[in-house]
Structures are given as structure tokens and as C-alpha cells.
Design an enzyme around this catalytic site. Sequence first.
Site, PDB file in Angstrom:
ATOM      1  N   TRP A  99     -64.960  59.294 -69.497  1.00 30.76           N
ATOM      2  CA  TRP A  99     -64.864  57.793 -69.257  1.00 30.76           C
ATOM      3  C   TRP A  99     -64.649  56.977 -69.944  1.00 30.76           C
ATOM      4  O   TRP A  99     -64.252  56.207 -69.830  1.00 30.76           O
ATOM      5  CB  TRP A  99     -66.276  57.313 -68.444  1.00 30.76           C
ATOM      6  CG  TRP A  99     -66.080  58.071 -66.994  1.00 30.76           C
ATOM      7  CD1 TRP A  99     -67.229  58.875 -66.571  1.00 30.76           C
ATOM      8  CD2 TRP A  99     -65.014  58.589 -65.359  1.00 30.76           C
ATOM      9  NE1 TRP A  99     -66.922  59.678 -65.173  1.00 30.76           N
ATOM     10  CE2 TRP A  99     -65.890  58.898 -64.876  1.00 30.76           C
ATOM     11  CE3 TRP A  99     -63.678  57.681 -65.382  1.00 30.76           C
ATOM     12  CZ2 TRP A  99     -65.414  59.296 -63.543  1.00 30.76           C
ATOM     13  CZ3 TRP A  99     -63.467  58.574 -64.499  1.00 30.76           C
ATOM     14  CH2 TRP A  99     -64.076  58.879 -63.920  1.00 30.76           C
ATOM     15  N   ASP A 165     -69.605  49.888 -69.262  1.00 31.18           N
ATOM     16  CA  ASP A 165     -69.897  50.083 -68.169  1.00 31.18           C
ATOM     17  C   ASP A 165     -70.994  51.371 -67.215  1.00 31.18           C
ATOM     18  O   ASP A 165     -71.870  51.662 -68.025  1.00 31.18           O
ATOM     19  CB  ASP A 165     -68.431  51.652 -68.822  1.00 31.18           C
ATOM     20  CG  ASP A 165     -68.145  52.329 -67.180  1.00 31.18           C
ATOM     21  OD1 ASP A 165     -68.377  51.421 -66.138  1.00 31.18           O
ATOM     22  OD2 ASP A 165     -67.707  53.423 -67.654  1.00 31.18           O
ATOM     23  N   LYS A 189     -71.565  54.309 -56.768  1.00 29.07           N
ATOM     24  CA  LYS A 189     -72.717  54.881 -56.950  1.00 29.07           C
ATOM     25  C   LYS A 189     -74.065  53.952 -56.938  1.00 29.07           C
ATOM     26  O   LYS A 189     -75.073  55.057 -56.391  1.00 29.07           O
ATOM     27  CB  LYS A 189     -72.172  55.659 -58.654  1.00 29.07           C
ATOM     28  CG  LYS A 189     -71.653  56.503 -58.971  1.00 29.07           C
ATOM     29  CD  LYS A 189     -70.689  56.110 -60.237  1.00 29.07           C
ATOM     30  CE  LYS A 189     -68.991  57.456 -60.103  1.00 29.07           C
ATOM     31  NZ  LYS A 189     -68.270  56.980 -60.653  1.00 29.07           N
TER      32      LYS A 189
HETATM   33  C1  LIG Z   1     -67.411  57.021 -61.528  1.00 26.56           C
HETATM   34  C2  LIG Z   1     -66.776  56.612 -62.764  1.00 26.56           C
HETATM   35  C3  LIG Z   1     -66.110  55.899 -63.477  1.00 26.56           C
HETATM   36  C4  LIG Z   1     -65.180  56.065 -62.516  1.00 26.56           C
HETATM   37  O1  LIG Z   1     -65.022  54.998 -61.478  1.00 26.56           O
HETATM   38  P1  LIG Z   1     -63.492  54.403 -60.506  1.00 26.56           P
HETATM   39  O2  LIG Z   1     -64.090  52.825 -59.570  1.00 26.56           O
HETATM   40  O3  LIG Z   1     -63.482  56.350 -59.933  1.00 26.56           O
HETATM   41  O4  LIG Z   1     -62.366  53.757 -60.777  1.00 26.56           O
HETATM   42  C5  LIG Z   1     -66.143  55.243 -64.203  1.00 26.56           C
HETATM   43  N1  LIG Z   1     -67.205  55.603 -64.991  1.00 26.56           N
HETATM   44  C6  LIG Z   1     -68.165  55.652 -64.931  1.00 26.56           C
HETATM   45  C7  LIG Z   1     -69.613  55.269 -65.783  1.00 26.56           C
HETATM   46  C8  LIG Z   1     -68.632  56.911 -63.999  1.00 26.56           C
HETATM   47  O5  LIG Z   1     -69.426  57.167 -63.533  1.00 26.56           O
END
Ligand SMILES: *Cc1c(COP(=O)(O)O)cnc(C)c1O
Length: 354
Positions: A99, A165, A189
Amino acid sequence: MAKHNFFAGPSILPDYTVEETAKALKDFNGTGISLMCMSHRDKSFDAVMNKTVELFKQVLDIPAGYSVIFLGGGASLQFAMVPMNLLRTKAFYLNTGTWANKAEKEAKLFGEVVEVSSKPDNYTYIPKGFQIPTDCDYMHITTNNTIFGTEILEDFNSPIPVVADTSSDIFSRPLDVSKYGLIYGGAQKNLSCAGVTFVIVKDELLGKVDRPIPTMLNYKTHIDGNSMFNTPPVVPIFAAMKTLEWIINEGGVKEMERRAIIKSTKLYEEIDRNKLFKGTVQAGSRSRMSVCFVMNEEYKDLEPKFLDFVKGRDMVGLKGHRSVGGFRASLYNALPEASVDALVQAMQDFEKQN
Ligand SMILES: *Cc1c(COP(=O)(O)O)cnc(C)c1O
């Protein structure tokens, strides 16, 4: 019987969130109208939006000078929105996994990028002891590396704004928000169903780039519009509000952290003890949310059999990400300790049989 849900995302949410949202889908707040069919301009939805922002600020203890907004596009759109809104000349990226790498790729469209990376070692640790360059507009980190199972468990004291993030570990520990310039994540999540992205941004960082920014991609648009410049994802925002209520009722992020430590410690202890399994992450970088492990070389061919075995015990979502293989147990806030106990028991029973 309820399943033990170890999916990485979308993933387990509190029963309270699911039940309250299901109720609202039929009849939103006694209006006789489904939440899906209610105008976001109605004052009853305004109340949901305001409450969600208020609870967000309460749970994370967000200081004055920060805005909380809800957007579409997932965390993946933030990979581009962040540099578009904040990158003037140069940015620093801590490249700790898939990511982070994707985020860095987008930043390169807008300026120069320098990085520190654990890629040569297949992202098995979080780099430590590096210098944060002071000539960059911001430093970007991925607090939990959902695919490789490493996690940053401290807030950096950084001379430049930190952009994080936090998609897969938000609300799993207290954060000192004052040490961040921007915090974002997809909700699916630890917060809500898929469809909404949260952004916490320090207002004073905005409005400093020269490039034109499309209206929808400008944070200011959404701050000024109270996240309703266009139609917001009403159902995921409602569900987020319910999860935030649940977190508060359970004792807040300190309590979430306490539980995360207990659950992850139990599982890592078994991974380290069990002769069949081994962890894939170096000591000191192990994630509390995404526990990645594989079978030891001599037992490698038992991996599919173990997946079948746990399936027989009502466990779902334990297959590792397709890019790394092995196993991954996601231990999000809503996952009960009993599910970890069931997994540990399964690992012990499988060891005895093999
Ligand atoms: C799942 C995830 C993403 C992607 O998220 P989307 O909402 O599908 O774009 C980005 N960064 C991390 C750390 C993730 O776990």
C-alpha cells in the site's frame, strides 16, 4: 453458529453496528423510510453526519485546528489526493509494503519523492533509525501493513508534517493526533462497511500548492461542504457512527489497545511455540492487527490441509494475501478473544495430528 471472522477487509464489525444498521435500512429513526431512501439533505441525516464527526473527534481526542471529512474513492484515492493537495516540491515516503508503494507511485506524479524502504528484505520489518529529511513537504507512513503484517506503533516526532494511511489499525490504539498533519483510511477494516473514507486534516496545511485542483479532489471543498458537497455514502457513514458509539461504550481506544495486545500476544506465542508454524515478520515490527504466518519448510505442503481444517471449525478469512501466501489472521477490534482462542486451539490440535 457465528463464524470466526478473520477477513482482512471488508471484515468483522461489532454486532451492534450490523444490527443497528440493519434496523435503519428498514426504518431510519422511526421515520418509516429506509436509510437508503432518505435524502442526505434531510435534517435527520444532517444529525447523523454531525454526530459521526463529533464522535470521531471524541474517540481520537482530536485537537482544535483539524477537520474530519468523509469521502468516496477509498484509501486508494487518498494516495493521489494527498500529494495533489500537499506536495509542493518534494515528499518523503516510508515504503513499508504494497500500500505504501502504491501511495508513493501516485506522489511521483506531483513532485519529487525520496524514500526509506524495507523492500529489499521483502518488507519484513519497519525501518528504524533513519533521518527524516527536513526539506520535504511531508512524510508519508502506512501505520499498519495489512499485507505483510508489520505495524508502526508509535507517533513520530517529525520536523515535517506526518501523513498516515491508517486504514487497517485506526481505533486500535490512542493516537497523538497533534503529531500528524493528515490521517486517512478506508473504513472497511475497523470502522464501517466499504464505501466511505475518512480524512483528518490539519487545516493550516491546506491551500499552499500552486497547481489547480479539481473541485472534488480538493479537501477544502469537502470541509466547506461538511462532507456533503455531493451525495455522501449515507449507509457507511451511519454504520461508522454506530461503531464509534460501540467503541465509546466498550471503553474507548485505550481499551481497544488493551484487547489488541492480549489477542495478538496469544496468537504470536502459539506461532512461536508450534513446530508447524513460523511468523514472517522480524521481532519489533509485528502487527497487532494483521498477524502473518506460514508453515515451516518441512511442513509447507500441509498449508492447504490446515486451511481446510480451520474451515471445518467455522473459521473464515485465514488465507494469506495472494501476493505473499501462507496465513493471515486479522484481529480487528470487533474480533472476540474467543475467536483467537479457537484458532490457537486449532493450531494445537493440528500439530498433534501431523
Ligand atoms: C485496504 C487498504 C488500502 C486500500 O483501501 P481501499 O479503500 O480499498 O482503497 C490502503 N491502505 C491500507 C493500509 C489498507 O489496508
